[in-house]
Enzyme design. Sequence first.
Site, mmCIF file in Angstrom:
data_model
loop_
_atom_site.group_PDB
_atom_site.id
_atom_site.type_symbol
_atom_site.label_atom_id
_atom_site.label_comp_id
_atom_site.label_asym_id
_atom_site.label_seq_id
_atom_site.Cartn_x
_atom_site.Cartn_y
_atom_site.Cartn_z
ATOM 1 N N ARG A 160 7.393 16.399 2.114
ATOM 2 C CA ARG A 160 7.169 15.788 3.232
ATOM 3 C C ARG A 160 7.415 16.558 4.345
ATOM 4 O O ARG A 160 8.005 15.305 5.852
ATOM 5 C CB ARG A 160 8.384 14.877 3.249
ATOM 6 N N SER A 234 8.968 4.775 1.580
ATOM 7 C CA SER A 234 10.333 4.939 1.741
ATOM 8 C C SER A 234 10.357 5.202 3.568
ATOM 9 O O SER A 234 9.847 6.249 4.157
ATOM 10 C CB SER A 234 10.118 6.473 1.375
ATOM 11 N N GLU A 330 11.865 9.615 7.390
ATOM 12 C CA GLU A 330 10.834 10.010 6.938
ATOM 13 C C GLU A 330 10.000 9.052 7.934
ATOM 14 O O GLU A 330 8.967 10.377 7.991
ATOM 15 C CB GLU A 330 10.788 10.141 5.146
HETATM 16 P P1 FAD Z 1 0.380 7.082 10.807
HETATM 17 O O1 FAD Z 1 1.346 6.802 10.469
HETATM 18 O O2 FAD Z 1 -0.983 6.229 11.771
HETATM 19 O O3 FAD Z 1 0.351 7.903 11.563
HETATM 20 C C1 FAD Z 1 1.590 9.288 10.997
HETATM 21 C C2 FAD Z 1 2.125 10.342 11.602
HETATM 22 O O4 FAD Z 1 0.987 11.325 12.235
HETATM 23 C C3 FAD Z 1 1.871 10.101 13.542
HETATM 24 O O5 FAD Z 1 3.318 10.433 13.899
HETATM 25 C C4 FAD Z 1 0.551 9.604 13.983
HETATM 26 O O6 FAD Z 1 0.752 10.614 15.639
HETATM 27 C C5 FAD Z 1 0.422 11.499 13.566
HETATM 28 N N1 FAD Z 1 -0.937 11.404 12.876
HETATM 29 C C6 FAD Z 1 -1.683 10.450 12.326
HETATM 30 N N2 FAD Z 1 -3.051 10.550 12.141
HETATM 31 C C7 FAD Z 1 -3.547 12.044 13.949
HETATM 32 C C8 FAD Z 1 -4.556 12.674 13.804
HETATM 33 N N3 FAD Z 1 -5.422 12.496 13.179
HETATM 34 N N4 FAD Z 1 -3.822 13.911 14.555
HETATM 35 C C9 FAD Z 1 -2.920 14.193 14.044
HETATM 36 N N5 FAD Z 1 -1.905 12.766 14.843
HETATM 37 C C10 FAD Z 1 -2.084 12.288 13.618
HETATM 38 N N6 FAD Z 1 3.815 8.310 2.269
HETATM 39 C C11 FAD Z 1 3.782 8.619 0.860
HETATM 40 O O7 FAD Z 1 3.964 10.304 1.105
HETATM 41 N N7 FAD Z 1 3.697 9.295 -0.477
HETATM 42 C C12 FAD Z 1 4.039 7.656 -0.783
HETATM 43 O O8 FAD Z 1 4.072 7.506 -2.147
HETATM 44 C C13 FAD Z 1 3.746 6.118 0.250
HETATM 45 N N8 FAD Z 1 3.987 4.779 0.089
HETATM 46 C C14 FAD Z 1 3.804 4.504 1.432
HETATM 47 C C15 FAD Z 1 3.446 2.760 0.827
HETATM 48 C C16 FAD Z 1 3.849 2.324 1.273
HETATM 49 C C17 FAD Z 1 3.707 0.049 1.089
HETATM 50 C C18 FAD Z 1 3.231 2.517 3.349
HETATM 51 C C19 FAD Z 1 3.522 1.676 3.888
HETATM 52 C C20 FAD Z 1 3.869 3.714 3.177
HETATM 53 C C21 FAD Z 1 4.092 4.704 2.538
HETATM 54 N N9 FAD Z 1 3.938 6.182 2.641
HETATM 55 C C22 FAD Z 1 3.661 7.166 1.932
HETATM 56 C C23 FAD Z 1 3.832 6.611 3.953
HETATM 57 C C24 FAD Z 1 2.301 6.600 4.372
HETATM 58 O O9 FAD Z 1 1.462 5.979 4.131
HETATM 59 C C25 FAD Z 1 1.967 8.436 4.498
HETATM 60 O O10 FAD Z 1 2.634 8.969 5.165
HETATM 61 C C26 FAD Z 1 0.580 8.333 4.970
HETATM 62 O O11 FAD Z 1 -0.277 9.211 5.567
HETATM 63 C C27 FAD Z 1 0.586 7.870 6.993
HETATM 64 O O12 FAD Z 1 -0.861 8.025 7.278
HETATM 65 P P2 FAD Z 1 -1.303 6.411 8.272
HETATM 66 O O13 FAD Z 1 -2.535 6.890 8.538
HETATM 67 O O14 FAD Z 1 -0.828 5.171 8.862
HETATM 68 O O15 FAD Z 1 -0.303 7.409 9.757
HETATM 69 N N1 EPU Z 2 16.738 3.628 -7.546
HETATM 70 C C1 EPU Z 2 18.120 3.386 -7.364
HETATM 71 N N2 EPU Z 2 17.197 1.707 -7.091
HETATM 72 C C2 EPU Z 2 16.582 1.017 -7.158
HETATM 73 C C3 EPU Z 2 15.217 2.283 -7.015
HETATM 74 C C4 EPU Z 2 15.623 3.595 -7.491
HETATM 75 O O1 EPU Z 2 19.425 3.737 -7.883
HETATM 76 O O2 EPU Z 2 16.485 0.298 -6.659
HETATM 77 C C5 EPU Z 2 16.876 5.061 -7.656
HETATM 78 C C6 EPU Z 2 16.825 5.365 -9.463
HETATM 79 O O3 EPU Z 2 17.290 6.467 -9.917
HETATM 80 C C7 EPU Z 2 15.089 6.362 -9.584
HETATM 81 C C8 EPU Z 2 15.041 6.841 -8.403
HETATM 82 O O4 EPU Z 2 15.632 5.980 -7.055
HETATM 83 O O5 EPU Z 2 14.966 6.404 -11.169
HETATM 84 C C9 EPU Z 2 13.457 7.030 -7.832
HETATM 85 O O6 EPU Z 2 13.271 5.569 -7.417
HETATM 86 P P1 EPU Z 2 11.156 5.886 -7.401
HETATM 87 O O7 EPU Z 2 10.552 6.165 -8.807
HETATM 88 O O8 EPU Z 2 11.229 4.553 -6.900
HETATM 89 O O9 EPU Z 2 11.165 6.938 -6.303
HETATM 90 P P2 EPU Z 2 11.675 6.843 -4.805
HETATM 91 O O10 EPU Z 2 12.445 8.241 -5.033
HETATM 92 O O11 EPU Z 2 12.482 5.598 -4.420
HETATM 93 C C10 EPU Z 2 9.886 8.590 -4.250
HETATM 94 C C11 EPU Z 2 8.683 8.237 -2.761
HETATM 95 C C12 EPU Z 2 7.829 7.302 -2.907
HETATM 96 C C13 EPU Z 2 6.438 8.046 -3.965
HETATM 97 C C14 EPU Z 2 8.001 7.742 -5.029
HETATM 98 C C15 EPU Z 2 6.966 7.695 -6.256
HETATM 99 C C16 EPU Z 2 10.730 9.904 -1.448
HETATM 100 C C17 EPU Z 2 10.403 9.246 -0.322
HETATM 101 N N3 EPU Z 2 9.379 8.619 -1.449
HETATM 102 O O12 EPU Z 2 11.172 7.586 -4.319
HETATM 103 O O13 EPU Z 2 7.086 7.722 -1.381
HETATM 104 O O14 EPU Z 2 6.130 6.967 -3.647
HETATM 105 O O15 EPU Z 2 8.910 8.991 -5.369
HETATM 106 O O16 EPU Z 2 6.788 9.232 -6.223
HETATM 107 O O17 EPU Z 2 10.102 10.805 -1.163
HETATM 108 C C18 EPU Z 2 7.336 7.096 0.819
HETATM 109 O O18 EPU Z 2 7.204 8.235 0.788
HETATM 110 O O19 EPU Z 2 6.815 6.733 1.757
HETATM 111 C C19 EPU Z 2 6.924 6.505 -0.506
HETATM 112 C C20 EPU Z 2 6.921 5.668 -1.031
#
Ligand code: FAD
Ligand code: EPU
Length: 335
Positions: A160, A234, A330
Amino acid sequence: MIVEQDVSLKAYNTFGIDATAKKLYRVQTIEDVQEILPVLQNGALVLGGGSNVLLSSDVDVVVINEITGKHIIAQDERNITIEFGAGEVWHNCVEWAVLHNYGGIENMALIPGTIGAAPIQNIGAYGVEVESCVVSVLYIDITSGEVKELDAASCKFGYRDSIFKHELKHRVFITSVKLKLSKQPIVSTTYKDVEQELLKSGIIHPTIHDVFTAVVQIRSRKLPNPKQLGNAGSFFKNPVISIEHFEELVGKYPAIPSYNAGDGFKKVPAAWLIEQAGFKGKQVGNTGTHVTQPLVLVNYGNANGREILALASEIQSVVYRTFAIQLEMEVNIIQ
Ligand code: FAD
Ligand code: EPU
């Protein structure tokens, strides 16, 4: 380019925070970005899908990146390199790649947001991070207005993390990203949830389409849909701690889950720490943690950024007091 005044940002951030922007620019081309360079130099907030930000107050100027496009840069029988406009929706590009049997990003299906933001925090899910496919990131240097291209090694990707969160923070406007995808994909099913989902469906030799479908199913079950419940995924990173610290915790909490994080370190799921600290599904006024995934902070309707930030601080304090672990946010907090 579209320019608007006094705009509610509710539809521009997945937390659904009703902050206001005095001025909002929607840019569709590199020329648009060049034209508003002084605005960017003045500190305008750049947004893609707004899915990784928490707006803690109103904002003066916002620039929404809507630069689209998809161009094949190179290909041979094994790989294809595509340049995606930074405003393309990430999930649509994943779907397109899977449809064409170009492998490499299927495990990251359904991550909201844009292509341009993907390298900023090196998005990742279900065992794969975008750094594995990034060839380079193209951007406009906000200070000089020059168009630059940074190769993957120079992006300093980490968990990240990337150069865009440090040396280049607030200094770039990302305009496109080149990804190298495989025409002979090898699927990655090592993440336990993916393996189990495929088994449940009786799939023994999965294709990238099967992995895509499995990931979509898992995520739809576990994570709240921002259209129904505001959130930014997250809220904290999973903390990495020393083996010594981890062993001390195992003494007190034998069930503590962990993953290897390189020599001498362990990664601990923040969701587990937050659940143990008593916050799972807890609601405080307009905000709370999600019932099935406490690492996700949610907006029950009318929360403002400060309320969500207050809950985040309380979680950090209790987790620190209980486990001596400092949770790092994050989500990008916009002051
Ligand atoms: P924004 O939120 O619009 O911007 C994020 C940052 O980047 C800000 O600081 C912004 O200023 C900057 N920025 C954006 N675009 C540009 C650009 N073109 N040039 C310069 N700076 C820029 N992330 C994960 O890694 N894994 C996941 O599994 C994951 N799951 C998610 C699930 C949900 C339901 C949600 C809501 C979010 C999740 N995220 C996850 C976080 C998010 O989706 C990612 O970080 C995504 O890449 C953000 O994209 P965005 O376009 O919305 O960025
Ligand atoms: N867990 C609990 N309680 C809960 C849920 C989860 O204890 O209610 C524990 C369990 O041990 C489980 C572990 O957390 O095995 C991991 O949970 P999960 O697989 O849901 O993943 P996460 O670590 O919570 C990360 C990323 C997610 C990504 C998933 C799948 C980060 C900060 N988050 O979540 O990314 O989608 O793994 O790879 O690394 C994001 O970055 O926004 C994001 C959603």
